[in-house]
Design a protein around this motif. Structure first.
Motif, PDB file in Angstrom:
ATOM      1  N   UNK A 170       0.832  -1.203   0.000  1.00  0.00           N
ATOM      2  CA  UNK A 170       0.000   0.000   0.000  1.00  0.00           C
ATOM      3  C   UNK A 170       0.869   1.257   0.000  1.00  0.00           C
ATOM      4  N   UNK A 171       2.020   1.167   0.718  1.00  0.00           N
ATOM      5  CA  UNK A 171       2.918   2.317   0.736  1.00  0.00           C
ATOM      6  C   UNK A 171       3.532   2.589  -0.637  1.00  0.00           C
ATOM      7  N   UNK A 172       3.773   1.550  -1.373  1.00  0.00           N
ATOM      8  CA  UNK A 172       4.305   1.719  -2.735  1.00  0.00           C
ATOM      9  C   UNK A 172       3.226   2.333  -3.629  1.00  0.00           C
ATOM     10  N   UNK A 173       2.007   1.846  -3.439  1.00  0.00           N
ATOM     11  CA  UNK A 173       0.876   2.381  -4.204  1.00  0.00           C
ATOM     12  C   UNK A 173       0.730   3.894  -4.019  1.00  0.00           C
ATOM     13  N   UNK A 174       0.818   4.324  -2.770  1.00  0.00           N
ATOM     14  CA  UNK A 174       0.649   5.756  -2.500  1.00  0.00           C
ATOM     15  C   UNK A 174       1.887   6.562  -2.854  1.00  0.00           C
ATOM     16  N   UNK A 175       2.955   5.865  -3.240  1.00  0.00           N
ATOM     17  CA  UNK A 175       4.179   6.569  -3.604  1.00  0.00           C
ATOM     18  C   UNK A 175       5.044   6.952  -2.415  1.00  0.00           C
ATOM     19  N   UNK A 176       4.677   6.494  -1.229  1.00  0.00           N
ATOM     20  CA  UNK A 176       5.452   6.843  -0.037  1.00  0.00           C
ATOM     21  C   UNK A 176       6.663   5.930   0.164  1.00  0.00           C
ATOM     22  N   UNK A 177       6.503   4.654  -0.164  1.00  0.00           N
ATOM     23  CA  UNK A 177       7.576   3.691   0.081  1.00  0.00           C
ATOM     24  C   UNK A 177       8.199   3.247  -1.234  1.00  0.00           C
ATOM     25  N   UNK A 178       9.421   2.801  -1.132  1.00  0.00           N
ATOM     26  CA  UNK A 178      10.054   2.166  -2.282  1.00  0.00           C
ATOM     27  C   UNK A 178       9.955   0.647  -2.098  1.00  0.00           C
ATOM     28  N   UNK A 179      10.157  -0.115  -3.142  1.00  0.00           N
ATOM     29  CA  UNK A 179      10.000  -1.575  -3.032  1.00  0.00           C
ATOM     30  C   UNK A 179      11.120  -2.179  -2.191  1.00  0.00           C
ATOM     31  N   UNK A 180      10.763  -2.829  -1.115  1.00  0.00           N
ATOM     32  CA  UNK A 180      11.721  -3.536  -0.268  1.00  0.00           C
ATOM     33  C   UNK A 180      11.140  -4.907   0.034  1.00  0.00           C
ATOM     34  N   UNK A 181      12.005  -5.895   0.142  1.00  0.00           N
ATOM     35  CA  UNK A 181      11.529  -7.238   0.453  1.00  0.00           C
ATOM     36  C   UNK A 181      10.901  -7.257   1.844  1.00  0.00           C
ATOM     37  N   UNK A 182       9.661  -7.701   1.938  1.00  0.00           N
ATOM     38  CA  UNK A 182       8.971  -7.729   3.237  1.00  0.00           C
ATOM     39  C   UNK A 182       9.771  -8.485   4.294  1.00  0.00           C
ATOM     40  N   UNK A 183      10.397  -9.569   3.902  1.00  0.00           N
ATOM     41  CA  UNK A 183      11.164 -10.346   4.876  1.00  0.00           C
ATOM     42  C   UNK A 183      12.265  -9.508   5.506  1.00  0.00           C
ATOM     43  N   UNK A 184      12.895  -8.666   4.700  1.00  0.00           N
ATOM     44  CA  UNK A 184      13.960  -7.800   5.212  1.00  0.00           C
ATOM     45  C   UNK A 184      13.397  -6.825   6.250  1.00  0.00           C
ATOM     46  N   UNK A 185      12.267  -6.246   5.942  1.00  0.00           N
ATOM     47  CA  UNK A 185      11.658  -5.318   6.898  1.00  0.00           C
ATOM     48  C   UNK A 185      11.242  -6.057   8.162  1.00  0.00           C
TER      49      UNK A 185
END
Lengths: 222, 222
Positions: free
Chosen positions: A140-155
DNA sequence: GTCTATATTTTGATAGAC
DNA sequence: GTCTATCAAAATATAGAC
């Protein structure tokens, strides 16, 4: 959640509580069925009346730990909230589990160190739900343009790792703080803002430190 | 480092290597002296010839693990470098240990879950050195005006926690990745930039998310 | 230094009375 | 549902020959 057999549930529940404490404190191999029974104020044979064996008892507790965590994430994260807040909600859900369930952190860490020996399909499903909750936030954060693509596992590792370590190390630090004060001085209140700050910052890409890691690339999957 | 008794060292060293693998994979209670001896290609009695008992063997390995980590931090961090780089050097030192020593992560995590049962003065001294290395970096960063005051332990948890979790979970994730691809996709190369980014960002205070955590304040030291 | 054989305890698990 | 008594296996540790 509602008890069908009030009689049966009483002793069974006491065994689960006692076993959770024992498994968390000593691990599967270190836990002794005699100690579990004693801690529950019951006889050793009762364990085998309620559960197939020691491993089955352990698995049931492990599944409960992860189910509770997955439920907490599902309940606390509001998909319609600002994405920054969703990250905080995820962090807080995990933190609340770690703070409220003394066995949560130890059991998760042990399961990793053991190589996931006791992870069966029910447990796996709950682990999936936790990671899926976080994946949704990032998407959702990528959709809104707030986040960049990061592997969920890493986060997930960067959020859950510190929380588990803090919670699991509490007894050790309490003991060690008499010898060296540097180990004592930290609670969830100190850690959470720092984690949120780091996670949100990294997701938004505020600091770009993705520079050369050539010296490690050869060993990254060992 | 130089061997005094070449004869004695050979078998002693083989036992240490075998025992490290066994302890890391199964924990202190789960490890069996028979298996250690077999893995070393020696007889069980040789363990008691070289070491007082199982616990003494474990302690020696644990001390070695932390001594190696403390040495790595001391060797890799350059106090005269820019403070951002020092943080990266610290992260890389820990990461290199986790990548190069398969037992490093498991043993650290287990020790926490066990409540530090096997931490004796020699081990404690090495843990101190690791934390002291990071404390120095933060202090220098505050001096230069780049960092704000943060508890070193908090930073250590956020740096070391994710690295240990990633390393320790590698076997589990490898096994689980056949069932769910989301668990597989991460290596140190993915994680380190993210950790550095988060740590430096949080130390510099780029994102200020230190907002209300009232809901947790009552349970912060449980 | 290395092995065989064995002593001693601990532990998971079960049978069966109540 | 709960307990007593007990078995059988496993595991730590040692004695003593080579």
């Amino acid at each position: 959640m509602v008890s069908h057999d009030a009689d049966k549930m009483a002793s069974r529940e006491r065994l689960l509580v006692a076993a959770a404490a024992e498994f968390a404190a000593r691990g599967f191999a270190g836990a002794k069925v005699d100690r579990i029974a004693a801690k529950a104020g019951l006889n050793k044979a009762m364990i085998y009346y309620h559960f197939r064996n020691k491993a089955a008892l352990y698995r049931e507790i492990l599944a409960g730990v992860f189910r509770s965590a997955a439920n907490a994430v599902a309940a606390e994260v509001r998909p319609e909230a600002p994405v920054d807040d969703q990250v905080r909600q995820f962090v807080r859900a995990i933190a609340r589990e770690a703070a409220g369930r003394p066995h949560f952190a130890s059991m998760w860490l042990r399961e990793l160190a053991d190589g996931g020996t006791h992870i069966d399909p029910p447990v796996l499903e709950q682990m999936r739900r936790v990671l899926a909750g976080l994946s949704g936030i990032i998407a959702r954060g990528i959709d809104t343009g707030d986040f960049r693509p990061v592997q969920p596992l890493v986060v997930q590792l960067t959020v859950v790792g510190p929380i588990l370590m803090l919670a699991a190390s509490a007894p050790t630090r309490d003991r060690l703080s008499r010898l060296d004060g540097a180990f004592a001085s930290a609670g969830l209140d100190d850690l959470l803002p720092y984690i949120e700050c780091g996670a949100i910052g990294a997701l938004r890409g505020l600091t770009d430190t993705a520079v050369s890691h050539a010296s490690l690339s050869g060993r990254s999957r060992t």
